[in-house]
Design a protein around this motif. Structure first.
Motif, PDB file in Angstrom:
ATOM      1  N   ALA A 156       0.837  -1.205   0.000  1.00 22.34           N
ATOM      2  CA  ALA A 156       0.000   0.000   0.000  1.00 22.34           C
ATOM      3  C   ALA A 156       0.865   1.244   0.000  1.00 22.34           C
ATOM      4  O   ALA A 156       1.867   1.306   0.707  1.00 22.34           O
ATOM      5  N   VAL A 157       0.446   2.243  -0.775  1.00 24.00           N
ATOM      6  CA  VAL A 157       1.177   3.504  -0.860  1.00 24.00           C
ATOM      7  C   VAL A 157       0.272   4.597  -0.302  1.00 24.00           C
ATOM      8  O   VAL A 157      -0.595   5.127  -1.002  1.00 24.00           O
ATOM      9  N   PHE A 158       0.457   4.915   0.976  1.00 21.90           N
ATOM     10  CA  PHE A 158      -0.408   5.881   1.645  1.00 21.90           C
ATOM     11  C   PHE A 158       0.317   7.183   1.973  1.00 21.90           C
ATOM     12  O   PHE A 158      -0.284   8.108   2.518  1.00 21.90           O
ATOM     13  N   ASN A 159       1.582   7.281   1.652  1.00 19.94           N
ATOM     14  CA  ASN A 159       2.307   8.538   1.831  1.00 19.94           C
ATOM     15  C   ASN A 159       1.908   9.545   0.755  1.00 19.94           C
ATOM     16  O   ASN A 159       1.887  10.752   0.994  1.00 19.94           O
ATOM     17  N   VAL A 192      -9.226  11.485   5.251  1.00 19.38           N
ATOM     18  CA  VAL A 192      -8.170  10.677   4.635  1.00 19.38           C
ATOM     19  C   VAL A 192      -7.968   9.409   5.443  1.00 19.38           C
ATOM     20  O   VAL A 192      -7.848   8.307   4.886  1.00 19.38           O
ATOM     21  N   GLN A 193      -7.905   9.547   6.747  1.00 17.38           N
ATOM     22  CA  GLN A 193      -7.718   8.387   7.612  1.00 17.38           C
ATOM     23  C   GLN A 193      -8.809   7.351   7.375  1.00 17.38           C
ATOM     24  O   GLN A 193      -8.519   6.155   7.213  1.00 17.38           O
ATOM     25  N   ASP A 201     -10.420   2.158   5.273  1.00 13.75           N
ATOM     26  CA  ASP A 201     -11.394   1.370   4.515  1.00 13.75           C
ATOM     27  C   ASP A 201     -10.712   0.584   3.392  1.00 13.75           C
ATOM     28  O   ASP A 201     -11.096  -0.549   3.101  1.00 13.75           O
ATOM     29  N   VAL A 202      -9.722   1.186   2.751  1.00 12.87           N
ATOM     30  CA  VAL A 202      -8.984   0.493   1.687  1.00 12.87           C
ATOM     31  C   VAL A 202      -8.369  -0.798   2.225  1.00 12.87           C
ATOM     32  O   VAL A 202      -8.543  -1.878   1.647  1.00 12.87           O
ATOM     33  N   THR A 203      -7.638  -0.681   3.318  1.00 11.68           N
ATOM     34  CA  THR A 203      -6.926  -1.856   3.823  1.00 11.68           C
ATOM     35  C   THR A 203      -7.888  -2.926   4.328  1.00 11.68           C
ATOM     36  O   THR A 203      -7.665  -4.118   4.114  1.00 11.68           O
ATOM     37  N   LYS A 204      -8.959  -2.504   4.974  1.00 16.09           N
ATOM     38  CA  LYS A 204      -9.936  -3.477   5.464  1.00 16.09           C
ATOM     39  C   LYS A 204     -10.627  -4.189   4.303  1.00 16.09           C
ATOM     40  O   LYS A 204     -10.906  -5.397   4.380  1.00 16.09           O
ATOM     41  N   LEU A 219      -4.766   2.870  11.928  1.00 17.20           N
ATOM     42  CA  LEU A 219      -4.898   1.875  10.868  1.00 17.20           C
ATOM     43  C   LEU A 219      -4.561   0.475  11.373  1.00 17.20           C
ATOM     44  O   LEU A 219      -5.304  -0.489  11.119  1.00 17.20           O
ATOM     45  N   CYS A 220      -3.449   0.348  12.084  1.00 21.04           N
ATOM     46  CA  CYS A 220      -3.040  -0.980  12.552  1.00 21.04           C
ATOM     47  C   CYS A 220      -4.060  -1.551  13.540  1.00 21.04           C
ATOM     48  O   CYS A 220      -4.356  -2.759  13.524  1.00 21.04           O
TER      49      CYS A 220
END
Length: 574
Positions: free
Chosen positions: A246-249, A311-312, A317-320, A347-348
């Protein structure tokens, strides 16, 4: 006694909750200064009430860095509450106490003063955030999807090149896709790897996909969600875990959020999703500098504001989504050290609530204790541990300096996290291993053997098993060689045997003690427990030395006529 060399911090990498009632403690001292370290400890309440006595145990000397010696012990803490202090004896027989208030004289009054003790108020296993047990048993295989295999020509980009043709350029496309990976799962199973790490697979205009457009969609040149589901299921059927990248930066400049900002400026509902310092977004006409923040200096990758609640929520939601819908087992987070810790904790925590045994890995190129534990990652990409191996085999680092630097990195994290560190000698961001070692196949094999003996979760970059070469990006991203010659096939057989050894010995390597010895030009790494000893001996000199005759060798490279040639290694079991 060198007091300046003595250091311990509770609730840091110096203490690790291993299980309920079990605490690992370590302390560092100056090298060659302290002869003995003892720990005095008790339940604070019971001790002060007089219903229990102080317990006392010796710490064992462990690894030594270039300047410090580490000492370690594992305590059983019946009540899960503990206060503790150290009694240190130097080589001249002088003693001193050391605790929360610093140093104190070794006398009965001071040992009865609770303020002299470090405190662990309560040992919560949940706070320990122990990495998933399966990670230490995993040998990863990193795939750059665009260059691994073309399984479906119908989704090829318009400007696709024949597989492996020409010089690889930054904008080259060769048609690698998810179907190609699925077609070769049996090859990967035969190699012995049991973890697949895929570079980004989400919608993006580039071949590398680190400039994401849509995190919820598979890039159409890689296939469909059905293709990805087939890949995950096929991997799971073969006992392989799957890790996505994942690229979240930052986002890609073609993302709808950034395009909306360009179109609507300050009125965009995504204006606060990025770090923008002037309007309209772009380059200042006077300074020609960007007025928004980016990844590195790349204008096409605007940096995301992960302190924005919207954004958070989106990124969580993307990762889940990919965990819940497709059952992936792990996430690797790009440029993790440039994203705020508060977001990573959110997120974690959300991911662990969905899948308690998920593996969460951050990308970092330096020592990163602040990213590991404390509600964040299980581990980081362990470049500071693995890069010195390359310097060692290239003669750029002395044997003693290599040992000191490696031991320093091994002490950077709690032991459970160290077992989950992601250890790789080459990746999509570095020159290939064989190229770095100047095409020396003997050193190439020895470096891989050393990697497999070290604590952590090792990774093989696609093509390393057939001795692929390549310089810096993009040359390190050549098309996978599916037709290896005899020499490359022999390398594959060696890597297969090495992975088999690593997986068979995974539990032993995670729990055994590690020691080093140096004899002339040879470096020896020994792993030992009560049942067995495994020894790796590496010739880092320029001439051959006598090979070991007993015990019998498990594996070797560069052993010829009873001699261990320069750059070679031998692995023995006793």
């Amino acid at each position: 006694m060198q007091l300046a060399g003595i250091s311990h911090r509770p609730e840091s990498e110096d203490t690790a909750v291993l299980a309920d009632h079990q605490l690992q403690v370590r302390i560092q001292t100056a090298r060659d200064d302290i002869a003995q370290v003892e720990l005095l400890f008790a339940d604070s309440y019971l001790w002060q009430e007089g219903t229990t006595d102080l317990q006392r145990m010796a710490l064992a000397p462990g690894l030594a860095t270039q300047s410090n010696q580490y000492w370690q012990a594992t305590l059983t803490v019946p009540t899960n509450r503990v206060v503790y202090a150290f009694l240190l004896t130097d080589t001249a027989g002088r003693t001193i106490g050391y605790g929360e208030g610093g140093f104190f004289a070794d006398d009965p009054t001071n040992w009865q003063t609770v303020a002299n003790y470090f405190h662990m108020p309560y040992l919560h296993v949940s706070d320990a955030e122990l990495p998933p047990a399966w990670v230490k048993d995993t040998v990863w295989y990193q795939i750059f999807p665009e260059r691994f295999a073309n399984g479906d020509a119908h989704n090829d980009p318009a400007d696709v090149q024949p597989w492996g043709a020409g010089t690889v350029k930054r904008d080259s496309f060769y048609g690698g896709d998810l179907a190609g990976i699925t077609e070769h799962l049996d090859d990967l199973a035969a190699l012995g790897v049991n973890g697949l790490y895929l570079c980004p697979i989400f919608a993006s205009p580039s071949n590398h996909k680190y400039d994401t457009i849509d995190h919820f969609e598979i890039d159409p040149h890689f296939g469909t969600k059905a293709d990805f589901q087939a890949l995950v299921e096929g991997a799971h059927d073969r006992g392989m875990r799957v890790m996505l990248d994942a690229v979240f930066n930052h986002f890609g400049e073609q993302s709808p959020q950034w395009q909306d900002v360009i179109k609507h400026g300050q009125q965009s509902r995504f204006a606060d999703w990025f770090h923008i310092h002037g309007w309209p977004v772009g380059r200042d006409p006077q300074t020609h500098q960007l007025n928004y923040e980016t990844f590195a200096t790349g204008a096409a990758m605007p940096k995301v504001n992960t302190q924005n609640p919207a954004v958070q929520a989106y990124l969580i939601d993307v990762t889940k989504y990919w965990v819940e819908q497709f059952g992936i087992d792990a996430w690797r987070f790009d440029v993790a050290d440039e994203v705020d810790h508060g977001f990573w904790r959110q997120l974690c925590g959300a991911l662990r609530a969905v899948k308690p045994d998920i593996y969460l890995l951050g990308e970092s190129w330096h020592s990163s204790q602040a990213l590991v534990g404390n509600g964040q990652f299980n581990a980081v990409m362990n470049y500071p541990l693995t890069q010195p191996i390359l310097a060692l085999f290239n003669g750029k680092l002395s044997l003693s300096d290599y040992v000191g630097k490696t031991n320093l990195e091994l002490m950077m994290y709690r032991q459970p996290n160290q077992q989950a560190m992601f250890n790789a000698l080459d990746t999509h961001d570095t020159p290939r291993l064989l190229t770095t070692l100047h095409d020396d196949l003997t050193k190439f094999k020895s470096a891989l053997a050393l990697l497999m003996l070290l604590p952590g979760s090792p990774c093989v970059y696609y093509g390393t098993e057939v001795a692929m070469v390549g310089g810096a990006d993009p040359d390190n991203r050549r098309c996978m060689n599916w037709h290896p010659d005899d020499q490359a096939q022999q390398v594959r057989e060696f890597v297969t045997a090495l992975i088999k050894f690593r997986r068979q010995q995974a539990d032993f390597l995670a729990a055994s003690t590690l020691t080093w010895s140096i004899e002339d030009q040879c470096l020896t790494l020994t792993r030992t427990d009560a049942e067995q000893t495994i020894t790796g001996r590496f010739n880092l000199g320029t001439t051959a030395v006598a090979a070991t005759t007993t015990p019998a060798s498990l594996m070797a490279a560069g052993v010829v006529g009873g001699q261990l040639t320069a750059g070679g290694f031998e692995l023995t079991l006793a």
